[in-house]
Design an enzyme around this catalytic site. Structure first.
Site, mmCIF file in Angstrom:
data_model
loop_
_atom_site.group_PDB
_atom_site.id
_atom_site.type_symbol
_atom_site.label_atom_id
_atom_site.label_comp_id
_atom_site.label_asym_id
_atom_site.label_seq_id
_atom_site.Cartn_x
_atom_site.Cartn_y
_atom_site.Cartn_z
ATOM 1 N N TRP A 129 0.798 -1.223 0.000
ATOM 2 C CA TRP A 129 0.000 0.000 0.000
ATOM 3 C C TRP A 129 0.828 1.268 0.000
ATOM 4 C CZ3 TRP A 129 1.812 2.569 4.084
ATOM 5 C CH2 TRP A 129 2.368 1.805 5.131
ATOM 6 N N HIS A 154 -3.400 -6.404 -5.106
ATOM 7 C CA HIS A 154 -2.933 -5.242 -4.367
ATOM 8 C C HIS A 154 -3.297 -5.374 -2.889
ATOM 9 C CE1 HIS A 154 -1.005 -1.482 -4.291
ATOM 10 N NE2 HIS A 154 -1.459 -0.967 -5.411
ATOM 11 N N ALA A 155 -2.727 -4.478 -2.077
ATOM 12 C CA ALA A 155 -3.041 -4.455 -0.647
ATOM 13 C C ALA A 155 -4.520 -4.133 -0.445
ATOM 14 C CB ALA A 155 -2.174 -3.417 0.059
ATOM 15 N N SER A 156 -5.096 -4.693 0.611
ATOM 16 C CA SER A 156 -6.544 -4.605 0.792
ATOM 17 C C SER A 156 -7.018 -3.216 1.190
ATOM 18 C CB SER A 156 -6.994 -5.622 1.848
ATOM 19 O OG SER A 156 -6.349 -5.371 3.090
ATOM 20 N N GLY A 205 6.864 -6.474 -0.218
ATOM 21 C CA GLY A 205 6.144 -6.547 1.045
ATOM 22 C C GLY A 205 7.044 -6.971 2.174
ATOM 23 N N GLU A 227 11.038 -8.101 -3.144
ATOM 24 C CA GLU A 227 11.596 -6.902 -2.508
ATOM 25 C C GLU A 227 10.918 -6.787 -1.161
ATOM 26 O OE1 GLU A 227 11.477 -3.679 -0.828
ATOM 27 O OE2 GLU A 227 10.738 -2.601 -2.595
ATOM 28 N N LEU A 228 11.689 -7.015 -0.083
ATOM 29 C CA LEU A 228 11.092 -7.278 1.218
ATOM 30 C C LEU A 228 11.455 -6.244 2.276
ATOM 31 C CD1 LEU A 228 11.660 -11.140 1.265
ATOM 32 C CD2 LEU A 228 9.742 -9.837 0.322
ATOM 33 N N CYS A 261 10.397 1.522 2.071
ATOM 34 C CA CYS A 261 11.392 0.461 2.253
ATOM 35 C C CYS A 261 12.804 1.020 2.222
ATOM 36 C CB CYS A 261 11.230 -0.599 1.161
ATOM 37 S SG CYS A 261 9.630 -1.410 1.143
ATOM 38 N N GLU A 357 12.967 -3.448 11.335
ATOM 39 C CA GLU A 357 12.653 -2.401 10.380
ATOM 40 C C GLU A 357 11.638 -1.450 11.009
ATOM 41 O OE1 GLU A 357 11.354 -1.643 5.751
ATOM 42 O OE2 GLU A 357 10.839 -3.561 6.661
#
Length: 464
Positions: A129, A154-156, A205, A227-228, A261, A357
């Protein structure tokens, strides 16, 4: 899908999720569309991508307002995000042909040997998101143009953005089925990944989500790009321009209200300039405006209440461990999910903000005795996504950049993604690359082709 405006806490209109029958229809459409889309001339696919850039620019205000409403991004930043999406479309509209042309390799006299880059099929993109348009377009621009078709989960909390992106491609003239949005929850992702019609998966995510998707895709022998996230170091050496580092550092920590990120996550500062940097950095952070994201502010809200709560929990645990609050440190007493720019010093290296993170505008600052300790501390993370080094000596900056274990390092600049350059991480930040020539090659069959006359067999060893 329930949605909440993060700036007010008020409910937005509910968006109906797709059911299993609708997902099945989308998968079948994707598979059928691929068989014709792959044969569309590359020049035509490039022209359609250029059209998509035009649609983005024409509707910039609408898309920016939608992002701000669903996830709280300041409106000016949302406009910039739409512009960057148009840029990545422009880039691949111009350069896809160059990146996908056959790569001829000299082998034997009379032999034409080359590598051809051919599409794989339907690709599933599982996206977050925080940059709800950009992270989708950096997937779609190269991979639709290489001849694949896209399926977006996609994100909810940003279903409106997901639907709008599908509309961009439709308005640009793409055939039905080249890009489709699946409005589904995470519980259906495994089923989609396992489906034989899906040939590869990309995910941006959390580490947990990446491991789950990679495990499912790996069992099916499907290519993945992950990609985390990152815990990026921002290294300020003793010869740095401290004022410039502090000013850029404040921006680097608070881009997208700190929800990035590749935001600067850990500030590693040489002892000779530590006090000067902390004073300048706190002043820069304190000068940032936090408030209504539809107004002219630097920071908006955190995207969800639970995200703000998690962020504050990290701060409280770190303070309990011995960190000192120089600025901020408490959620703002107002409607919505607002957390102020926060600076922590005397941060224990085993505290929450050092080891986890931090996805919000919280900046831990660490003091180090020399360059070697700065490098060691910069590398005290499994999340190797990006990094930034500040020094007056370009050679020194290059040397230190090479020592930092991450996918990207910028010297005297904040870490950022650029359509022209490969982007991705190492370690628990994932694998594979997006953007640039390397990015477009992630989801193609790099087919070796050997052509010679029938009457002239080539000499050479046989077998594997």
């Amino acid at each position: 899908m329930d949605r909440v405006n993060p700036a007010t806490g008020e409910a937005l209109g509910v968006v109906e999720a797709d059911d299993e029958a609708e997902v099945e229809t989308a998968l079948e459409t994707a598979a059928e569309t691929f068989e014709t889309w792959r044969d569309v001339p590359l020049a035509e696919r490039e022209n359609l991508l250029s059209n998509a850039a035009d649609v983005l620019r024409e509707n910039e205000t609408e898309y920016a307002e939608l992002m701000t409403e669903e996830m709280g991004k300041p409106l000016a930043a949302a406009r910039s995000e739409v512009e960057k999406c148009a840029w990545v479309c422009d880039y691949y509209a111009e350069h896809a042909g160059e990146h996908l042309q056959d790569d001829h390799i000299g082998t034997e006299p009379g032999v034409d040997s080359f590598v051809a880059y051919e599409p794989l099929g339907p690709i599933l993109a599982v996206m977050p998101w925080n940059f709800p348009f950009w992270q989708v377009f950096r997937f779609a621009a190269p991979h639709l143009t290489s001849g694949n078709v896209g399926l977006l989960k996609h994100a909810s909390n940003v279903p409106g953005c997901a639907a709008a992106i599908e509309e961009v491609f439709r308005e640009a003239g793409y055939p039905e089925g080249v890009f489709q949005t699946l409005l589904v929850g995470s519980d259906l992702v495994d089923d989609v990944v396992e489906d034989d019609r899906v040939k590869a998966v990309t995910l941006t995510g959390s580490e947990r989500a990446g491991r789950a998707v990679a495990e499912t895709a790996g069992a099916e022998l499907k290519k993945t790009v992950l990609e985390l996230g990152g815990s990026d170091p921002f290294v300020v050496l003793d010869d740095a321009d401290v004022e410039a580092a502090a000013a850029t550092g404040a921006r680097a920590r608070t881009i997208n209200s700190g929800q990035s990120c590749i935001a600067a996550k850990r500030f590693v500062v040489h002892t000779d300039v530590y006090d000067e940097f902390v004073e300048a950095f706190v002043a820069e952070m304190d000068a940032l405006d936090v408030g209504d994201p539809t107004a002219d502010v630097d920071l908006g809200p955190q995207a969800r209440a639970d995200l703000m709560d998690d962020l504050h929990d990290q701060v409280e645990r770190s303070v309990a461990a011995g960190a000192h609050v120089e600025l901020g440190g408490e959620p703002l007493d107002r409607e919505g999910f607002f957390y102020p720019p926060t600076v922590l010093t005397d941060v224990p290296r085993d505290s929450a903000v050092a080891e986890e993170e931090v996805f919000g505008p919280v900046a831990p600052v660490f003091e180090v005795a020399d360059e070697a300790e700065a490098i060691d501390l910069a590398n005290e993370t499994d999340l190797g996504l990006g990094g930034s080094v500040w020094t007056a000596d370009r050679e020194r900056g290059t040397r230190v950049a090479r020592e930092i274990e991450s996918g990207t390092v910028f010297v005297n600049e904040l870490t950022k993604s650029d359509p022209r350059l490969p982007f991705g991480g190492v370690g628990d930040s994932g694998y594979g690359r997006e953007l640039g020539a390397m990015g477009i090659h992630e989801f193609v069959n790099r087919k070796t082709v050997w052509v010679q006359d029938a009457e002239e067999p080539a000499d050479g060893p046989a077998g594997e």
